[in-house]
Structure formats: C-alpha cells, structure tokens
Design a protein around this motif. Structure first.
Motif, PDB file in Angstrom:
ATOM      1  N   THR A 136     -30.090 179.277-105.931  1.00  0.00           N
ATOM      2  CA  THR A 136     -29.080 178.698-105.067  1.00  0.00           C
ATOM      3  C   THR A 136     -27.817 179.526-105.205  1.00  0.00           C
ATOM      4  O   THR A 136     -27.710 180.376-106.104  1.00  0.00           O
ATOM      5  N   ILE A 137     -26.884 179.299-104.320  1.00  0.00           N
ATOM      6  CA  ILE A 137     -25.655 180.105-104.335  1.00  0.00           C
ATOM      7  C   ILE A 137     -24.740 179.627-105.451  1.00  0.00           C
ATOM      8  O   ILE A 137     -24.425 178.436-105.547  1.00  0.00           O
ATOM      9  N   HIS A 319     -27.417 174.625 -96.802  1.00  0.00           N
ATOM     10  CA  HIS A 319     -26.029 174.772 -97.233  1.00  0.00           C
ATOM     11  C   HIS A 319     -25.143 174.660 -95.993  1.00  0.00           C
ATOM     12  O   HIS A 319     -25.253 175.491 -95.076  1.00  0.00           O
ATOM     13  N   TYR A 364     -27.899 184.077 -92.995  1.00  0.00           N
ATOM     14  CA  TYR A 364     -28.312 184.471 -94.352  1.00  0.00           C
ATOM     15  C   TYR A 364     -29.498 185.419 -94.275  1.00  0.00           C
ATOM     16  O   TYR A 364     -30.466 185.189 -93.537  1.00  0.00           O
ATOM     17  N   ARG A 369     -29.830 189.048 -99.716  1.00  0.00           N
ATOM     18  CA  ARG A 369     -29.025 188.033-100.405  1.00  0.00           C
ATOM     19  C   ARG A 369     -27.555 188.132 -99.996  1.00  0.00           C
ATOM     20  O   ARG A 369     -26.658 188.136-100.837  1.00  0.00           O
ATOM     21  N   MET A 384     -23.583 187.406-101.980  1.00  0.00           N
ATOM     22  CA  MET A 384     -23.634 186.155-102.728  1.00  0.00           C
ATOM     23  C   MET A 384     -24.098 186.379-104.166  1.00  0.00           C
ATOM     24  O   MET A 384     -24.963 187.218-104.445  1.00  0.00           O
ATOM     25  N   MET A 386     -26.152 184.634-106.978  1.00  0.00           N
ATOM     26  CA  MET A 386     -27.154 183.578-107.014  1.00  0.00           C
ATOM     27  C   MET A 386     -27.316 183.044-108.432  1.00  0.00           C
ATOM     28  O   MET A 386     -27.102 183.746-109.435  1.00  0.00           O
TER      29      MET A 386
END
Length: 392
Positions: A136-137, A319, A364, A369, A384, A386
């Motif tokens: 997840t971010i 998200h 995205y 990523r 991002m 992660m």
C-alpha cells in the motif's frame, strides 16, 4: 658511209624522235587521266561512305537518345505509380482509421439485466486476490512537473500492463481524438502535438476516466446510458463494448463533475470506480474482466464522494484523493481494501505536495509504482513510497 650521208640522216632521226616523244607524252597523259578518274571515283566513294557512316552514327545516336528518354519516362512513370500506390495505401489506412468497422453495440436489455443481477448477487463479498501483492502507499517519495500542455482538465498515461514507452494524451473532458507520443522525451520537449500521432476514435469520449491496458484503450462513451468501449490500439478497431450495469449514475467525484466512470488498473487487473443515486454519498467499486468487460464483483465503499477529486487502486485497495473547493493540498483520506487485509482506519494519511489547483485525473502505473496526474493543465509524475499492509 660518208659524212654527207650522216648529215642527211640527222633530220630523219630528229623527226623519228619527235614522233616517239609525242607518243610517249600522249601515253603518259592517258595514264594520268585514267589515274585521275580512278582517284576521283575513290574520293566520291570515300565521301559517300563517310556520309553514310556519319548518317548511320547520327541515326544510332538519335535512337540511343530516344531510348534514354523512353527509359527516363518509364522510370518516372514507375516512380509516379509507386507514389500513387503509397498515397493510396495511406488514404486506405486513414479511411480505416477514420471509419473503422462499427461493432454491434446495441444494448441487450436482457443481457445487461443478467450481468447486473449476477454482480449484485456477489456485491460486497470478500475478494479473493489473484496475486500475492500486499503493498500500500506509505508516502509520496518525489514529484516531477514535466510541462504544461492543453486544457485545464485532461488525462495522460502509459499502458498500465505493457512495457511500451508511448504516452497517450486526452486533452479536455470531451473529444474523439487521442494524441500518442512515441516516448516521454518527445512529449516533454515539444510544446505542440507535431511529434504526436493522432487516433480518431469511432465514438467520442467523455470525462477523464479512461485507461490504456494491455494494448487496448478502455474509454467511456455516453449515449443515454454509459458504455465502456474496448478499442484495439494496434489495428484501430473496436473490439468490444458494454453498457455499464448501474442505474442512475452520477459523477463519481464531487470535485470532478465531468467523470462518471473512472477506469483503473493495478496488480490485480481492471477496475471501475463509479457512483449511483442509490448511494449518492459514497463511491462504488467494481472488478471487471478485461476480456469480456463483464463485472465480476461490486462493492459499496465507505469513501464519500464529497470533495473527492480522483481515485486509483493499488493491490486491490481503492485509494480516494480529496481536496477542497478552494484547492489546497490533496490527500489520500479514504482507503478501501476489497480483500479485507487493510482497514480504512489503519491506512496512512498520504499528502501530495501543494501544486497549482486540483487533479482532474490520476492514473496509477503498477509496473512503475508511480502516478500520472493532470493538474490544471500541468502534467505531473508522483513517485510513491510503498509499504507492506501489515507494517502500516
């Protein structure tokens, strides 16, 4: 013989010598005349042969010149024919691009109702993941502003499932043309679209929720109801289309009234983010089969539409990005994990750096990523950071 006899013979000898001399001169003259006649004949024949040879040479040169001209003319005709054939091929390709064979996109009411009923039966069920992706971010690691291009609202993206470097640009919120740049360099360095190819779609698109996935463009068409069109980018034809089985759709994001369906892709595949009047306060999510465009599952999420400006899916978790009516810092304020691994309360509150306005699109890329965003006419890349879901 006496002297007086010799004196008598002298005149006779003189006469005889003169006669012989005259005969000899006549003989010589005859021979010279004959020789002159033969020389004259030879000269005439030589002149005639020389003239004939010159005429033959001129005739051959004329024939060679004519043959060269004919060869040049034939070569020019062949080149002209090749140019005409090439132009005809381009015109045929252009006509095929401009007028692709329209698919059968008539709405099958029974099939649509059956798909909707099947999806509703599985609505809000726990999702069985197809991959072992558990990220997840955690935060926005870096931001890069590439350029300013086109309208205040739009979309730019790469193929979310392929390795191609092409950049696809949708300028505005309603059009029928897609710009394709061969690489990021051409898109970044040139302010105009002269380095871009143009794809004219058979049906106009609306909103900024479109997606390029595995060599196909999935875009939204509005004709009464909303349709998802699957367009093959290689042969420029419509492969499939489907009426989205949701009744009384409304804009999915409160701050982006032009987008009714947001197509998204992640490590798990293809998704559709939407909203309906039935639950007009919150955003809905659906998992799609990229081959048939059938809806596999649907979820009602707890993420509100109000002040939402965009959304994307990462490892099966929606998200949603929020802002304010007066643009400030965008932030991921709601996360909905369809597998139940990550609860909204446990997700990180991710802030994006302050920019110019609000996002009209955020795409995205699961391979890179990173997020391709369009902010008030500026094209931005967010890289991002992660984290594992269990570490959050």
């Amino acid at each position: 013989m006496g002297p007086w006899r010799c004196l008598l013979l002298l005149p006779l000898l003189a006469v005889a010598l003169r006669a012989q001399q005259q005969q000899f001169m006549e003989y010589v003259e005859r021979r010279l005349t004959l020789l002159e006649e033969r020389i004259s004949q030879w000269y005439e024949q030589s002149s005639r042969y020389s003239t004939e040879l010159r005429d033959f040479k001129n005739q051959v040169l004329g024939m060679l010149e004519t043959a060269e001209k004919e060869r040049e003319a034939m070569r020019a005709e062949a080149e002209g024919a090749a140019v005409r054939v090439e132009r005809l091929e381009r015109e045929v390709d252009y006509l095929e691009t401009q007028n692709p064979a329209p698919p059968c996109v008539e709405v099958d009411e029974a099939l649509t109702e059956k798909q909707a009923a099947t999806a509703k039966q599985r609505k809000n069920e726990k999702y069985t993941k197809l991959t072992d992706c558990s990220d997840t971010i955690g935060s926005v690691r870096a931001m890069k502003i590439l350029k300013r291009f086109g309208s205040a609202s739009g979309l730019w993206t790469k193929d979310a499932a392929g390795n191609a470097e092409k950049i696809y640009v949708f300028d505005g919120t309603a059009n029928d043309t897609v710009y394709v740049f061969p690489r990021m360099r051409e898109f970044t360095l040139f302010s105009s679209t002269r380095k871009a190819a143009r794809i004219k779609l058979p049906y106009p698109w609306v909103g900024t929720g479109h997606l390029v996935y595995d060599g196909h463009l999935y875009y939204i068409r509005q004709q009464g109801s909303f349709q998802v069109i699957k367009f093959n980018l290689a042969n420029k034809t419509v492969v499939d289309s489907s009426v989205f089985p949701a009744e009384e759709q409304i804009p999915v994001f409160g701050l982006s009234p032009f987008t009714y369906i947001e197509m998204a892709a992640d490590e798990e595949g293809l998704w559709a983010i939407y909203a309906t009047k039935e639950d007009e306060k919150n955003i809905c999510l659906a998992k799609l089969d990229p081959s048939s465009l059938d809806i596999e599952q649907m979820w009602d999420t707890p993420c509100p539409r109000e002040n939402a400006e965009g959304a994307f899916v990462v490892c099966g978790a929606l998200h949603v990005v929020y802002n304010t009516r007066l643009p400030s810092r965008s932030r991921v304020q709601c996360v909905f994990d369809v597998s139940g691994t990550l609860s909204p309360e446990d997700a990180s509150l991710v802030y994006f750096p302050k920019r110019y306005g609000s996002h009209s699109s955020m795409k995205y890329s699961p391979r890179e990523r990173q997020i391709y965003a369009w902010d008030d006419g500026y094209q931005i890349i967010y890289r991002m950071e992660m984290k594992k879901k269990l570490e959050v």
